[in-house]
Write a protein that holds these residues in place. Structure first.
Motif, mmCIF file in Angstrom:
data_model
loop_
_atom_site.group_PDB
_atom_site.id
_atom_site.type_symbol
_atom_site.label_atom_id
_atom_site.label_comp_id
_atom_site.label_asym_id
_atom_site.label_seq_id
_atom_site.Cartn_x
_atom_site.Cartn_y
_atom_site.Cartn_z
ATOM 1 N N TYR A 12 0.846 -1.195 0.000
ATOM 2 C CA TYR A 12 0.000 0.000 0.000
ATOM 3 C C TYR A 12 0.883 1.247 0.000
ATOM 4 O O TYR A 12 1.783 1.394 0.828
ATOM 5 C CB TYR A 12 -0.911 0.019 1.227
ATOM 6 N N SER A 13 0.612 2.128 -0.956
ATOM 7 C CA SER A 13 1.302 3.410 -1.027
ATOM 8 C C SER A 13 0.361 4.487 -0.503
ATOM 9 O O SER A 13 -0.807 4.550 -0.906
ATOM 10 C CB SER A 13 1.691 3.717 -2.473
ATOM 11 N N TRP A 14 0.877 5.352 0.388
ATOM 12 C CA TRP A 14 0.037 6.384 1.019
ATOM 13 C C TRP A 14 0.340 7.740 0.405
ATOM 14 O O TRP A 14 1.483 8.149 0.287
ATOM 15 C CB TRP A 14 0.297 6.415 2.522
ATOM 16 N N LYS A 15 -0.741 8.431 0.023
ATOM 17 C CA LYS A 15 -0.594 9.689 -0.703
ATOM 18 C C LYS A 15 -1.529 10.739 -0.118
ATOM 19 O O LYS A 15 -2.622 10.426 0.346
ATOM 20 C CB LYS A 15 -0.916 9.463 -2.184
ATOM 21 N N THR A 16 -1.097 11.993 -0.164
ATOM 22 C CA THR A 16 -1.939 13.110 0.245
ATOM 23 C C THR A 16 -1.647 14.291 -0.662
ATOM 24 O O THR A 16 -0.641 14.304 -1.380
ATOM 25 C CB THR A 16 -1.692 13.495 1.714
ATOM 26 N N ASN A 17 -2.533 15.283 -0.650
ATOM 27 C CA ASN A 17 -2.273 16.499 -1.417
ATOM 28 C C ASN A 17 -1.167 17.304 -0.743
ATOM 29 O O ASN A 17 -1.098 17.375 0.491
ATOM 30 C CB ASN A 17 -3.548 17.347 -1.511
ATOM 31 N N ASP A 18 -0.299 17.936 -1.541
ATOM 32 C CA ASP A 18 0.855 18.644 -0.997
ATOM 33 C C ASP A 18 0.468 19.711 0.024
ATOM 34 O O ASP A 18 1.187 19.937 0.995
ATOM 35 C CB ASP A 18 1.662 19.286 -2.128
ATOM 36 N N TRP A 19 -0.660 20.380 -0.210
ATOM 37 C CA TRP A 19 -1.012 21.486 0.689
ATOM 38 C C TRP A 19 -1.373 20.991 2.097
ATOM 39 O O TRP A 19 -1.362 21.755 3.052
ATOM 40 C CB TRP A 19 -2.150 22.327 0.115
ATOM 41 N N ASN A 20 -1.693 19.698 2.240
ATOM 42 C CA ASN A 20 -2.028 19.182 3.564
ATOM 43 C C ASN A 20 -0.837 19.173 4.512
ATOM 44 O O ASN A 20 -1.010 19.167 5.731
ATOM 45 C CB ASN A 20 -2.596 17.758 3.455
ATOM 46 N N TYR A 21 0.399 19.177 3.954
ATOM 47 C CA TYR A 21 1.572 19.124 4.822
ATOM 48 C C TYR A 21 1.675 20.371 5.695
ATOM 49 O O TYR A 21 2.216 20.324 6.783
ATOM 50 C CB TYR A 21 2.848 18.977 3.988
ATOM 51 N N LYS A 22 1.176 21.498 5.205
ATOM 52 C CA LYS A 22 1.276 22.745 5.970
ATOM 53 C C LYS A 22 0.131 22.930 6.956
ATOM 54 O O LYS A 22 0.178 23.806 7.802
ATOM 55 C CB LYS A 22 1.298 23.939 5.015
#
Length: 700
Positions: A62-72
């Motif tokens: 399983y690869s886990w992904k999120t939108n870049d803006w969520n990191y901030k």
């Protein structure tokens, strides 16, 4: 451990030993990822697990992904950029690949020396794409890009992971090692090797790599743990030497040189530097980056070319880029074949070199000078329209397209419009200005009124904001002083806030008026008036007029309140809805802090429940109780059964004003359902039970 000495023999246990406790923490961490994966933001799920099969081993990964803006935003259970997991034969979650935590440019990190400690490992940042390498059971190697195992969509396709494996084979062959050797080593010590794939024959980026420079440049070894724990660069270098990778150049300093942007590699141009250090507060590994010339200039040219190919109008930030635009436009007409594979990452370097050759033949030198403040302002002309855009928080129109339409309609009658809305995100500003410029081409001057949120500590800004909301009372469309989620909402805005940068000034705004968050309304108003006087020639009003306007603003009552609810044919509910008195986070109170001493044992039990994995509970509601002051639902039961120290478990919908506390529901329900007193209240039996799902957690 001597940070300058390259070890002759690699022993990961001298850095850190992964224990059974660590593996259990990893299991619990991945379970939290699945909880986050079920949560929805406005645009998408916070975390997305993507199931893939590793064909050589047959394992599901399983690869886990999120939108870049969520990191901030501070809403993620991890900052890892590149994360792969599996379920073991013992039904335990296991981290297989762990990338770095998302890191940012140095100008996004304030007070470096105040928050980090030396030594600083200053590593060269190469310009390619990231490749992760780790091991699997059975001595199988696992090679991925940021989110993919590299499964081919077409028979002749070469994926990033596939090209990474090609290069890995070459590197290992050079030192007489095998993929099985490497897989066994990495899996035994629970490690991920992190490398940059640089190969112009496969894919051009911005900077050029010769065939001799191409391959996998190893720049990190991470432990496969929830938190970032990474090897120091002397060990990374020793690993690269032993396994045949290209090495990443680095130096170790007790400070960051002031002239770091001027430093370069003797071998070739580099993208910049990644500074590796540790946080003083927690001793955790922490990275930030510094990008430099000529990479930034060349990247701008690449993006300019892509924009022109897409029939878009690029806005340069470098003086030389203006000349590049004109040259590329001419080449697109005279030699279109040069650009046929540009969007497939072919010809990027050739086209740049052709321009540089042309430029030097004209007798000019390459320049990294940016467009100055004076030069980027438009030539003096009489604008018919002026759009003033505050970059702060204030909502009066809830639908973005309606907001744009309202501004355009205003411009039909007047020539200066103030875009009074929440414009704290770049996307808000971009879409707004595009809509207005599309409606009035070449006729709109744009002015940003900018409250710089990076001058002060966010804690201080949060305090000021809370104080001002409290003094304002209910005179805002959304934020109310009694809102239990007020602090969370303020911090969400602070975390999301995107500052006004030089690039945005070139692309969007003709002028910027900078205001100080700590200044009062009158001081900031005078700054705006004086600046607008010099920019658009408005008359400076009299002192009496200014005071009258400020008084009017302080007495302002919004006509619009944001409400999320369904209509109910009830007077109390209408009052709640019309006055924004519906509780934003409905909940069943199990125990309140005010009775903590009476039920100390249960209080401690609740702390334990909240500390572990969030427990789902089904809540069954069968009655609605209304008075002329409040509305509340009665909880019939929960599954599984959860103890509650309120005599009648309930969910308060809202109270008609802030003087009436939600705890009044306790008194009302005890009177009606226990003592039988039903005067001035109505009890509604629901036709069918309402079943809701919640989680047990500490209420903030």
């Amino acid at each position: 451990m001597d940070p300058y000495k390259v070890p002759s023999k690699l022993d990961p246990d001298t850095i850190y030993t992964v224990t059974e406790k660590d593996l259990q923490k990893s299991h619990e961490f991945v379970k939290l990822l699945y909880v986050a994966g079920a949560k929805e933001t406005k645009k998408s799920r916070i975390m997305k697990p993507n199931e893939q099969v590793h064909k050589p081993s047959g394992l599901t990964i399983y690869s886990w992904k999120t939108n870049d803006w969520n990191y901030k935003k501070g809403i993620l259970p991890t900052k890892a950029r590149g994360l792969f997991t599996r379920v073991t034969e013992n039904h335990k979650h296991e981290i297989l690949i762990r990338g770095y935590d998302k890191f940012f440019n140095v100008n996004e990190w304030e007070n470096i020396y105040a928050n980090t400690k030396s030594p600083y490992e200053i590593t060269h940042k190469e310009n390619g794409c990231i490749i992760f390498i780790s091991g699997l059971p059975g001595d199988h190697i696992l090679i991925t890009s940021k989110h993919s195992l590299g499964e081919k969509q077409k028979p002749d396709e070469i994926t990033h992971a596939g090209k990474g494996e090609e290069w890995l084979n070459k590197h290992l062959e050079k030192v007489g090692k095998s993929k099985k050797d490497l897989a066994s080593y990495l899996y035994k010590y629970k490690l991920t090797a992190v490398a940059e794939l640089c190969d112009d024959s496969f894919q051009e980026h911005v900077l050029e790599y010769t065939p001799e420079q191409s391959g996998l440049r190893l720049h990190g070894i991470n432990y496969n743990l929830p938190e970032l724990k990474t090897w120091p660069m002397n060990y990374v270098t020793a690993f690269a030497e032993e396994w045949g990778f290209h090495k990443t150049k680095y130096s170790i300093n007790n400070f960051i040189p002031d002239n770091i942007k001027e430093k370069n590699s003797e071998e070739h141009n580099i993208e910049g530097f990644v500074i590796r250090t540790k946080l003083k507060s927690s001793n955790e590994d922490f990275f930030f980056k510094i990008k430099k010339e000529p990479y930034l200039l060349y990247r701008e040219w690449r993006e300019i070319t892509k924009a022109l190919l897409a029939k878009k109008n690029p806005r340069p930030t470098y003086k030389l880029s203006k000349h590049y635009i004109e040259w590329v436009k001419e080449k697109m007409k005279s030699e279109p074949s040069l650009f046929k594979d540009y969007t497939h990452y072919r010809g990027i370097i050739r086209i740049r070199d052709l321009f540089l050759e042309y430029w030097e033949n004209q007798g000019f030198k390459k320049s990294f000078e940016k467009i100055s403040e004076k030069k980027k302002e438009p030539k003096p002309k009489q604008y018919k329209k002026t759009l003033i855009v505050p970059i702060a928080t204030n909502d009066d129109i809830q639908n973005r397209s309606k907001f744009h339409d309202a501004i355009i309609k205003q411009f039909e009658d007047i020539n200066v419009v103030f875009a009074d809305r929440n414009n704290h995100l770049i996307n808000h500003r971009e879409t707004l200005i595009k809509a207005v410029r599309d409606a009035f081409p070449n006729d709109v001057r744009t002015i940003a009124i900018y409250w710089d949120h990076h001058k002060y500590d966010f804690e201080r800004i949060s305090e000021i904001t809370s104080e001002r909301i409290s003094s304002r009372g209910n005179n805002h469309q959304t934020l109310k002083a009694e809102n239990p989620k007020l602090n969370e909402i303020i911090w969400r805005f602070l975390n999301e806030f995107e500052p006004l940068g030089n690039h945005e000034m070139c692309n969007l705004f003709d002028h910027a008026i900078e205001l100080d968050i700590l200044d009062n309304t009158e001081t900031n108003l005078m700054k705006v008036i004086e600046k607008l006087h010099s920019i658009i020639g408005i008359e400076i009003p009299s002192e009496e007029r200014i005071k009258a306007v400020l008084k009017e603003a302080n007495n302002y009552t919004p006509e619009i309140h944001k409400i999320v609810s369904k209509n109910v044919d009830n007077k109390v509910y209408k009052i709640l809805k019309d006055n924004n008195r519906i509780i934003v986070e409905p909940h069943v109170t199990l125990i309140h802090r005010s009775v903590k001493k009476l039920y100390q044992d249960y209080w401690e039990k609740c702390k334990v429940m909240c500390a572990g994995e969030p427990q789902e509970v089904k809540v069954y509601i069968d009655k609605l109780v209304l008075t002329n002051e409040l509305m509340t639902f009665v909880v019939k039961k929960t599954e599984p059964e959860v103890e509650c120290k309120n005599k009648v478990p309930h969910v308060t919908v809202g109270t008609i004003n802030k003087k009436i506390k939600p705890s009044k529901s306790n008194e009302v329900l005890e009177n009606s359902l226990i003592n039988g007193i039903t005067k001035n209240m109505e009890i509604v039996q629901l036709d069918s039970e309402l079943i809701l799902t919640g989680i047990i957690k500490k209420f903030q």
